[in-house]
Design a protein around this motif. Structure first.
Motif, PDB file in Angstrom:
ATOM      1  N   ALA A   1       0.822  -1.210   0.000  1.00  0.00           N
ATOM      2  CA  ALA A   1       0.000   0.000   0.000  1.00  0.00           C
ATOM      3  C   ALA A   1       0.859   1.264   0.000  1.00  0.00           C
ATOM      4  O   ALA A   1       0.494   2.276  -0.594  1.00  0.00           O
ATOM      5  CB  ALA A   1      -0.947  -0.001   1.202  1.00  0.00           C
ATOM      6  N   ALA A   2       2.026   1.195   0.662  1.00  0.00           N
ATOM      7  CA  ALA A   2       2.936   2.347   0.732  1.00  0.00           C
ATOM      8  C   ALA A   2       3.834   2.453  -0.500  1.00  0.00           C
ATOM      9  O   ALA A   2       4.612   3.400  -0.626  1.00  0.00           O
ATOM     10  CB  ALA A   2       3.791   2.255   2.001  1.00  0.00           C
ATOM     11  N   GLY A   3       3.759   1.474  -1.400  1.00  0.00           N
ATOM     12  CA  GLY A   3       4.634   1.462  -2.574  1.00  0.00           C
ATOM     13  C   GLY A   3       6.070   1.102  -2.240  1.00  0.00           C
ATOM     14  O   GLY A   3       6.992   1.462  -2.965  1.00  0.00           O
ATOM     15  N   ASP A   4       6.262   0.378  -1.138  1.00  0.00           N
ATOM     16  CA  ASP A   4       7.604   0.053  -0.658  1.00  0.00           C
ATOM     17  C   ASP A   4       8.071  -1.361  -0.996  1.00  0.00           C
ATOM     18  O   ASP A   4       9.108  -1.795  -0.500  1.00  0.00           O
ATOM     19  CB  ASP A   4       7.686   0.272   0.861  1.00  0.00           C
ATOM     20  CG  ASP A   4       7.827   1.735   1.228  1.00  0.00           C
ATOM     21  OD1 ASP A   4       8.280   2.525   0.365  1.00  0.00           O
ATOM     22  OD2 ASP A   4       7.488   2.094   2.370  1.00  0.00           O
TER      23      ASP A   4
ATOM     24  N   ILE B   1      11.762  -7.942  -1.286  1.00  0.00           N
ATOM     25  CA  ILE B   1      12.796  -6.917  -1.147  1.00  0.00           C
ATOM     26  C   ILE B   1      12.033  -5.610  -0.985  1.00  0.00           C
ATOM     27  O   ILE B   1      11.322  -5.178  -1.899  1.00  0.00           O
ATOM     28  CB  ILE B   1      13.723  -6.872  -2.373  1.00  0.00           C
ATOM     29  CG1 ILE B   1      14.482  -8.194  -2.517  1.00  0.00           C
ATOM     30  CG2 ILE B   1      14.703  -5.699  -2.255  1.00  0.00           C
ATOM     31  CD1 ILE B   1      15.314  -8.302  -3.783  1.00  0.00           C
ATOM     32  N   ASP B   2      12.153  -5.021   0.188  1.00  0.00           N
ATOM     33  CA  ASP B   2      11.393  -3.820   0.514  1.00  0.00           C
ATOM     34  C   ASP B   2      12.307  -2.605   0.646  1.00  0.00           C
ATOM     35  O   ASP B   2      13.473  -2.726   1.007  1.00  0.00           O
ATOM     36  CB  ASP B   2      10.612  -4.035   1.807  1.00  0.00           C
ATOM     37  CG  ASP B   2      11.517  -4.308   2.995  1.00  0.00           C
ATOM     38  OD1 ASP B   2      12.329  -5.257   2.925  1.00  0.00           O
ATOM     39  OD2 ASP B   2      11.428  -3.568   3.994  1.00  0.00           O
ATOM     40  N   ARG B   3      11.764  -1.454   0.317  1.00  0.00           N
ATOM     41  CA  ARG B   3      12.547  -0.212   0.344  1.00  0.00           C
ATOM     42  C   ARG B   3      13.051   0.129   1.757  1.00  0.00           C
ATOM     43  O   ARG B   3      14.232   0.441   1.906  1.00  0.00           O
ATOM     44  CB  ARG B   3      11.723   0.940  -0.244  1.00  0.00           C
ATOM     45  CG  ARG B   3      12.535   2.195  -0.475  1.00  0.00           C
ATOM     46  CD  ARG B   3      11.833   3.171  -1.385  1.00  0.00           C
ATOM     47  NE  ARG B   3      11.396   2.593  -2.652  1.00  0.00           N
ATOM     48  CZ  ARG B   3      12.191   2.333  -3.694  1.00  0.00           C
ATOM     49  NH1 ARG B   3      13.472   2.601  -3.624  1.00  0.00           N
ATOM     50  NH2 ARG B   3      11.700   1.807  -4.794  1.00  0.00           N
ATOM     51  N   PRO B   4      12.234   0.061   2.812  1.00  0.00           N
ATOM     52  CA  PRO B   4      12.778   0.368   4.143  1.00  0.00           C
ATOM     53  C   PRO B   4      13.911  -0.582   4.545  1.00  0.00           C
ATOM     54  O   PRO B   4      14.917  -0.148   5.119  1.00  0.00           O
ATOM     55  CB  PRO B   4      11.574   0.226   5.085  1.00  0.00           C
ATOM     56  CG  PRO B   4      10.387   0.418   4.208  1.00  0.00           C
ATOM     57  CD  PRO B   4      10.774  -0.141   2.861  1.00  0.00           C
ATOM     58  N   GLY B   5      13.770  -1.853   4.237  1.00  0.00           N
ATOM     59  CA  GLY B   5      14.821  -2.817   4.552  1.00  0.00           C
ATOM     60  C   GLY B   5      16.084  -2.532   3.761  1.00  0.00           C
ATOM     61  O   GLY B   5      17.203  -2.619   4.290  1.00  0.00           O
ATOM     62  N   MET B   6      15.931  -2.183   2.487  1.00  0.00           N
ATOM     63  CA  MET B   6      17.088  -1.889   1.637  1.00  0.00           C
ATOM     64  C   MET B   6      17.775  -0.604   2.108  1.00  0.00           C
ATOM     65  O   MET B   6      19.006  -0.538   2.153  1.00  0.00           O
ATOM     66  CB  MET B   6      16.646  -1.776   0.174  1.00  0.00           C
ATOM     67  CG  MET B   6      17.783  -1.737  -0.810  1.00  0.00           C
ATOM     68  SD  MET B   6      18.882  -3.180  -0.787  1.00  0.00           S
ATOM     69  CE  MET B   6      17.792  -4.476  -1.321  1.00  0.00           C
TER      70      MET B   6
END
Length: 190
Positions: free
Chosen positions: A61-64, A78-83
């Motif tokens: 939903a957050a586009g992450d 693979i998520d943006r906050p984790g990366m």
């Protein structure tokens, strides 16, 4: 000119040595660290951040969500906050088993990505899978076949480095990857 952060993508079939080579990289240089994908499902937890269906829905939903795939009855993300956190900590090493995943990550997360193909023949996957006690060797063989088909379907893929893990030790493989990154850093500085 802004210098991009460097990351490593290890691609290859099951039991090609992604975990073992990553361990050798970390032992050789503490800047390297396995990027722990978010795993929604069950089974092996080591090397993953275990998540829930709701967490995945929230990231979507957050586009992450940069890339997600399903295999072995699980979803790997693979998520943006984790990366972001992985790059803040050093040089992330991402394991992928799909060329489309490599393309999505390279196009979807701005970094200087070094893409490494780790390879082993199918019979070696069988031996290594049995040797480490996998209960799903048949599924790993199906994934090996899918990797071979993926490679055949994308003959244009140019690897920054190819390592045959039946002839190169984990330490030698790590050394080759580290040398690749050093050469790229030197070229970028020139």
């Amino acid at each position: 000119m802004t210098t991009l952060s460097t990351g490593v993508i290890l691609y290859g079939p099951p039991a090609a040595g992604k975990d073992t080579v990553t361990h050798a990289l970390v032992e050789a240089d503490g800047r390297y660290a396995l990027f722990q994908r978010l795993k929604v499902g069950s089974g092996k937890t080591t090397g993953y951040r275990m998540g829930t269906v709701q967490q995945l829905a929230d990231l979507e939903a957050a586009g992450d969500v940069i890339y997600a795939n399903s295999r072995y009855g699980n979803t790997y993300v693979i998520d943006r906050p984790g990366m972001d956190a992985a790059f803040a900590a050093g040089v992330p090493v991402v394991h992928l088993g799909q060329i489309d995943g490599i393309r999505v990550l390279v196009d979807g997360y701005e970094a200087d990505w070094a893409v490494v193909l780790l390879w082993c023949p199918q019979e070696v996957t069988v031996q290594r899978s049995a040797g480490r006690g996998d209960s799903d060797t048949a599924a790993r063989l199906a994934a090996w076949e899918a990797t071979r088909a993926d490679l055949d379907a994308h003959p244009d893929k140019v690897w920054d480095l190819t390592v045959d893990t039946t002839t190169a030790s984990p330490e030698e493989s790590a050394r080759l990857i580290d040398q690749l990154l050093a050469r790229r850093a030197g070229a970028a500085a020139a």
